[in-house]
Design an enzyme around this catalytic site. Structure first.
Site, PDB file in Angstrom:
ATOM      1  NE  ARG A   1      -3.627   0.251   2.457  1.00  0.00           N
ATOM      2  CZ  ARG A   1      -3.827   0.916   3.610  1.00  0.00           C
ATOM      3  NH1 ARG A   1      -3.342   0.434   4.720  1.00  0.00           N
ATOM      4  NH2 ARG A   1      -4.491   2.043   3.627  1.00  0.00           N
TER       5      ARG A   1
ATOM      6  CE  LYS B   1       1.388  -4.662   6.352  1.00  0.00           C
ATOM      7  NZ  LYS B   1       0.846  -3.447   5.773  1.00  0.00           N
TER       8      LYS B   1
ATOM      9  NE  ARG C   1       2.892   6.021  12.534  1.00  0.00           N
ATOM     10  CZ  ARG C   1       2.782   6.504  11.317  1.00  0.00           C
ATOM     11  NH1 ARG C   1       1.858   7.391  11.042  1.00  0.00           N
ATOM     12  NH2 ARG C   1       3.572   6.101  10.344  1.00  0.00           N
TER      13      ARG C   1
HETATM   14  C1  BTN Z   1       0.318  -3.709   2.335  1.00  0.00           C
HETATM   15  O1  BTN Z   1       1.172  -2.865   2.076  1.00  0.00           O
HETATM   16  O2  BTN Z   1      -0.085  -3.872   3.472  1.00  0.00           O
HETATM   17  C2  BTN Z   1      -0.272  -4.553   1.233  1.00  0.00           C
HETATM   18  C3  BTN Z   1       0.649  -5.647   0.830  1.00  0.00           C
HETATM   19  C4  BTN Z   1       0.076  -6.557  -0.223  1.00  0.00           C
HETATM   20  C5  BTN Z   1       1.099  -7.551  -0.726  1.00  0.00           C
HETATM   21  C6  BTN Z   1       0.513  -8.570  -1.618  1.00  0.00           C
HETATM   22  S1  BTN Z   1       1.626  -9.888  -1.974  1.00  0.00           S
HETATM   23  C7  BTN Z   1       0.552 -10.503  -3.170  1.00  0.00           C
HETATM   24  C8  BTN Z   1      -0.003  -9.320  -3.914  1.00  0.00           C
HETATM   25  N1  BTN Z   1       0.885  -8.917  -4.983  1.00  0.00           N
HETATM   26  C9  BTN Z   1       1.416  -7.726  -4.774  1.00  0.00           C
HETATM   27  O3  BTN Z   1       2.229  -7.167  -5.532  1.00  0.00           O
HETATM   28  N2  BTN Z   1       0.977  -7.218  -3.625  1.00  0.00           N
HETATM   29  C10 BTN Z   1       0.041  -8.100  -2.978  1.00  0.00           C
END
Ligand code: BTN
Length: 314
Positions: free
Chosen positions: A111, A176, A309
């Site tokens: 994100r 996380k 937060r």
């Molecule tokens: C976040 O930042 O919290 C979201 C992360 C999401 C990661 C997943 S891994 C599978 C899918 N492919 C990606 O490129 N991103 C999501």
């Protein structure tokens, strides 16, 4: 490289000569490929004189035969991002639902434009492609429901202390553990397609480039976790929670979501690009918006690039 990995996958020693014969290449070419396995995929290979080569640690690759997902599942060796791949397939007219999983992502997306660290064979990187008819109303709370399904799947592996942070982070011991990234194509007012990307840190032990406190199931429990079993649980929970969301809307999941909300009732600060508000987290509403009590007044915040937060003064 894939064939070589499969041969070494049994965890036993294989001589360079034997590997060379099977692959039809010289012993020195085998040695070069083993070096690429180490440098490109981060896999450690043990080399013992007179015995040959073997993996320093067992590999736990995803086996589509074992997983038997409720939708077609494509397991790739490597891809830029499973979200990007699903978006490409959706835009090319692939029929939904379907899922793409990769053993490794070379440009995993998180994100807010962050990269998602995705080493080979360590974690789960999975994207489900679905279609949604009926416009924005049908999308309400979708990412929160996915977070709930991920948390439930992790709990069903016997892990305690999993919590949700609004809107869709999955945390363990305040760190996380998993994240969700939804991407949309089509007409958000009518028929649209959604790539539901899920990343779960499973057996990752080190990652220098993650700029926030993180953990993995292995790090938290001290032992390796079976990724195939976790994927089976994840598919089951996704199927169940997405069906309920489709049939009854987000309100049916609201209470359950709040029961896992780590900061329910706590003093938090919510930041947008422009400003920060501080208030008490009251929970979420029927649409999945965050309810904050700010100066005695309830305010609601939905989606977008908001960052939550725990406030310093709690
Ligand atoms: C976040 O930042 O919290 C979201 C992360 C999401 C990661 C997943 S891994 C599978 C899918 N492919 C990606 O490129 N991103 C999501």
């Amino acid at each position: 490289m894939q064939t070589l990995l499969k041969l070494l996958g049994d965890g036993r020693f294989h001589s360079g000569e034997e590997l060379g014969l099977v692959l039809g290449i010289s012993r020195s070419a085998i040695w070069k490929r083993l070096q690429s396995l180490e440098s490109e995929l981060g896999i450690s290979i043990q080399s013992v004189r007179g015995k040959g080569y073997r993996l320093a640690e067992p590999l736990n690759l995803i086996d589509p035969q074992v997983v038997a997902a409720p939708w077609p599942l494509d397991v790739l060796f490597a891809v830029d991002s499973t979200n990007a791949e699903v978006m490409r397939r959706l835009e090319a007219g692939a029929s939904t639902p379907f899922a793409v999983l990769a053993e490794r992502q070379t440009a995993g997306r998180g994100r807010r434009g962050r990269p998602w660290v995705s080493p080979f064979g360590a974690n789960l990187y999975c994207t489900l492609g679905i279609s949604v008819r009926g416009g924005a109303k049908e999308l309400e709370g979708l990412s929160l429901v996915v977070g709930l399904a991920v948390a439930r799947a992790i709990q069903s592996m016997g892990v305690d202390g999993v919590g949700l942070k609004w809107p869709n982070d999955i945390l363990l011991g305040g760190r996380k553990l998993a994240g969700i990234l939804l991407e949309l194509t089509g007409d958000p007012a009518d028929l649209c397609w959604v790539a539901i990307g899920i990343g779960i840190n499973v057996n990752m032990r080190t990652a220098d480039s993650i700029d926030q406190p993180w953990t993995s199931l292995c790090q938290a429990s001290g032992s390796m976790v079976d990724r195939n079993r976790l994927l089976i649980e994840l598919n089951k929970e996704l199927d169940w929670h997405l069906s309920r969301h489709r049939e009854e809307g987000f309100s049916a999941s609201r209470e359950e979501w709040e029961s896992l909300h780590i900061w329910q009732g706590r003093q938090v600060s919510l930041s947008t690009a422009a400003n920060t508000v501080v208030g008490r987290a009251l929970g979420i509403d029927e649409q999945g918006a965050l309810r904050l009590e700010v100066d005695g007044v309830e305010r609601r915040y939905s989606g977008g690039e908001l960052s939550l937060r725990l406030s310093d003064d709690t």
